[in-house]
Design a protein around this motif. Structure first.
Motif, PDB file in Angstrom:
ATOM      1  N   ASP A 157       0.848  -1.182   0.000  1.00 25.43           N
ATOM      2  CA  ASP A 157       0.000   0.000   0.000  1.00 25.43           C
ATOM      3  C   ASP A 157       0.890   1.240   0.000  1.00 25.43           C
ATOM      4  OD1 ASP A 157      -1.526   2.275   1.290  1.00 25.43           O
ATOM      5  OD2 ASP A 157      -3.144   0.802   1.139  1.00 25.43           O
ATOM      6  N   ILE A 158       0.666   2.156  -0.953  1.00 22.90           N
ATOM      7  CA  ILE A 158       1.585   3.288  -1.092  1.00 22.90           C
ATOM      8  C   ILE A 158       1.487   4.286   0.068  1.00 22.90           C
ATOM      9  CG2 ILE A 158       1.591   3.137  -3.607  1.00 22.90           C
ATOM     10  CD1 ILE A 158      -0.178   5.744  -3.522  1.00 22.90           C
ATOM     11  N   VAL A 159       0.429   4.197   0.880  1.00 21.39           N
ATOM     12  CA  VAL A 159       0.291   5.082   2.035  1.00 21.39           C
ATOM     13  C   VAL A 159       0.761   4.378   3.307  1.00 21.39           C
ATOM     14  CG1 VAL A 159      -1.320   6.395   3.473  1.00 21.39           C
ATOM     15  CG2 VAL A 159      -1.580   6.384   0.966  1.00 21.39           C
ATOM     16  N   ARG A 160       0.212   3.194   3.591  1.00 17.97           N
ATOM     17  CA  ARG A 160       0.561   2.496   4.831  1.00 17.97           C
ATOM     18  C   ARG A 160       1.978   1.937   4.806  1.00 17.97           C
ATOM     19  NH1 ARG A 160      -4.077  -0.686   4.165  1.00 17.97           N
ATOM     20  NH2 ARG A 160      -2.701  -2.496   4.318  1.00 17.97           N
ATOM     21  N   ASP A 161       2.439   1.527   3.653  1.00 16.11           N
ATOM     22  CA  ASP A 161       3.745   0.888   3.544  1.00 16.11           C
ATOM     23  C   ASP A 161       4.566   1.610   2.479  1.00 16.11           C
ATOM     24  OD1 ASP A 161       5.710  -0.943   4.083  1.00 16.11           O
ATOM     25  OD2 ASP A 161       4.826  -2.567   2.900  1.00 16.11           O
ATOM     26  N   TYR A 162       4.647   2.937   2.668  1.00 16.96           N
ATOM     27  CA  TYR A 162       5.178   3.768   1.593  1.00 16.96           C
ATOM     28  C   TYR A 162       6.651   3.519   1.298  1.00 16.96           C
ATOM     29  CZ  TYR A 162       7.293   6.844   5.127  1.00 16.96           C
ATOM     30  OH  TYR A 162       8.039   7.337   6.158  1.00 16.96           O
ATOM     31  N   ARG A 163       7.440   3.156   2.305  1.00 21.39           N
ATOM     32  CA  ARG A 163       8.868   2.933   2.053  1.00 21.39           C
ATOM     33  C   ARG A 163       9.083   1.742   1.119  1.00 21.39           C
ATOM     34  NH1 ARG A 163      12.440   5.819   5.085  1.00 21.39           N
ATOM     35  NH2 ARG A 163      11.604   6.896   6.937  1.00 21.39           N
ATOM     36  N   ALA A 164       8.416   0.645   1.413  1.00 22.43           N
ATOM     37  CA  ALA A 164       8.564  -0.547   0.567  1.00 22.43           C
ATOM     38  C   ALA A 164       7.986  -0.299  -0.821  1.00 22.43           C
ATOM     39  CB  ALA A 164       7.876  -1.741   1.220  1.00 22.43           C
ATOM     40  N   ALA A 165       6.836   0.406  -0.873  1.00 26.51           N
ATOM     41  CA  ALA A 165       6.230   0.696  -2.173  1.00 26.51           C
ATOM     42  C   ALA A 165       7.147   1.580  -2.999  1.00 26.51           C
ATOM     43  CB  ALA A 165       4.869   1.369  -1.975  1.00 26.51           C
TER      44      ALA A 165
END
Length: 341
Positions: A87-95
């Motif tokens: 998820d680009i908001v909740r998991d923005y670093r990995a995304a």
């Protein structure tokens, strides 16, 4: 070129559930800027893993806003975006680490050397130094001999290559190209097309926006059309051209005609001004039936031809028609569920 590497589930506990076939999934995405301008209107779109996807649309259609949201540059208003399972908001670093972006504008530090700026870009994503990979990357982009030069001293085409090198420095699995060949010469455009093809072969998914329709026609597996913030259509390129494309049959006549017989007069059949050619326009899907019926009727009226050839609508013609009248599509060309906005 970088290989496609998927972050293991164990390394990302907040990893979102994602269809393995889709590397980017956009659901109900909307964006309204200050002042009330709605740039995106509930966009739904899936990008398949390993494909080259061309996003077409006129200026102000929402292409750059859509890319900027997926890449984490612009905050979404409503909706959800999953990039390589994150998820680009909740998991923005990995995304964000899965995505590389080549922006339309040539923004980079003019006083840095090529080598330093590419190395720095890799470090921004927490990647361990890998001089061998960066050397390979610069060589493939014809930048190795320029590695010690300051960016301000490079030509526009070379600066564009630097932006690509920066976008690929951290070995992303998804690469966004926003108008990648705007303002570059024909030779560089061809080189970049070849580079994009090599990237796709290595497993990188490519999403590009372009004003050069021949670019999409040359490279893309699928085409999406966006207009006024809405996805008008998403379709396999060849299927799109078959569904919406028109074909023309041109007949060189044995004997010039002064006029068409009344029984043959209709909108799809036109006689050239000199009377030496007949041009028949028909749907690509009805090719066999249309041509056979026409030739039979010409024979019945004693009209003979000495040569014939066919041509088909280009993707550019289809695109222009879609943007002019996005809601006036034939039933066979209705957007698929993934394209409805």
């Amino acid at each position: 070129m970088p290989s496609a590497s998927v972050v293991p589930a164990a390394a990302a506990p907040d990893r979102a559930r994602n269809d393995a076939a889709n590397i980017v999934s956009i659901q109900g995405l909307s964006k309204t800027y200050a002042g009330g301008f709605q740039a995106l209107k509930r966009v739904d779109l899936d990008i398949r893993r390993g494909e080259i996807f061309a996003l077409l649309g006129p200026n102000g259609a929402g292409k750059t806003t859509l890319i900027s949201i997926v890449c984490g540059i612009v905050n979404p208003g409503e909706g959800r975006v999953i990039a390589d399972g994150h998820d680009i908001v909740r998991d923005y670093r990995a995304a964000r680490s899965a995505i590389g972006l080549v922006p339309q504008e040539l923004h980079t530090d003019a006083f840095e050397t090529v080598w330093d700026t590419v190395r720095f870009s890799r470090g921004l994503y927490g990647k361990a130094p890998n001089p061998a990979y960066l050397e390979k990357l610069l060589r493939e982009l014809s930048l190795w001999d320029k590695r010690g030069e300051k960016i301000m001293a490079l030509s526009g085409g070379m600066k564009r290559r630097v932006l690509i090198a920066k976008a690929l420095s951290h070995e992303p699995t998804i690469l966004f190209l926003d108008e990648p060949t705007a303002g570059v010469d024909v030779e560089l455009r061809r080189e970049m097309w070849a580079m994009v093809s090599r990237l796709r072969e290595s497993g990188v998914t490519i999403i590009l926006t372009t004003h050069y329709i021949d670019e999409a026609e040359e490279m893309a597996d699928r085409v999406g059309v966006i207009n006024k913030g809405e996805i008008v259509l998403v379709e396999d390129k060849r299927t799109l051209m078959r569904k919406l494309g028109k074909k023309q049959l041109t007949l060189q006549l044995q004997t010039p005609l002064q006029a068409l017989p009344d029984a043959l007069r209709h909108d799809s059949l036109n006689l050239a001004q000199d009377g030496n050619e007949l041009v028949y326009t028909f749907d690509a899907q009805a090719e066999d039936t249309g041509i056979a019926a026409l030739l039979k009727r010409l024979g019945e009226h004693g009209i003979e031809f000495k040569d014939l050839n066919t041509s088909q609508s280009s993707l550019e013609e289809i695109f222009v028609n879609l943007v002019k009248s996005p809601r006036a599509q034939p039933p066979s060309a209705a957007p698929s569920p993934e394209a409805r906005a």
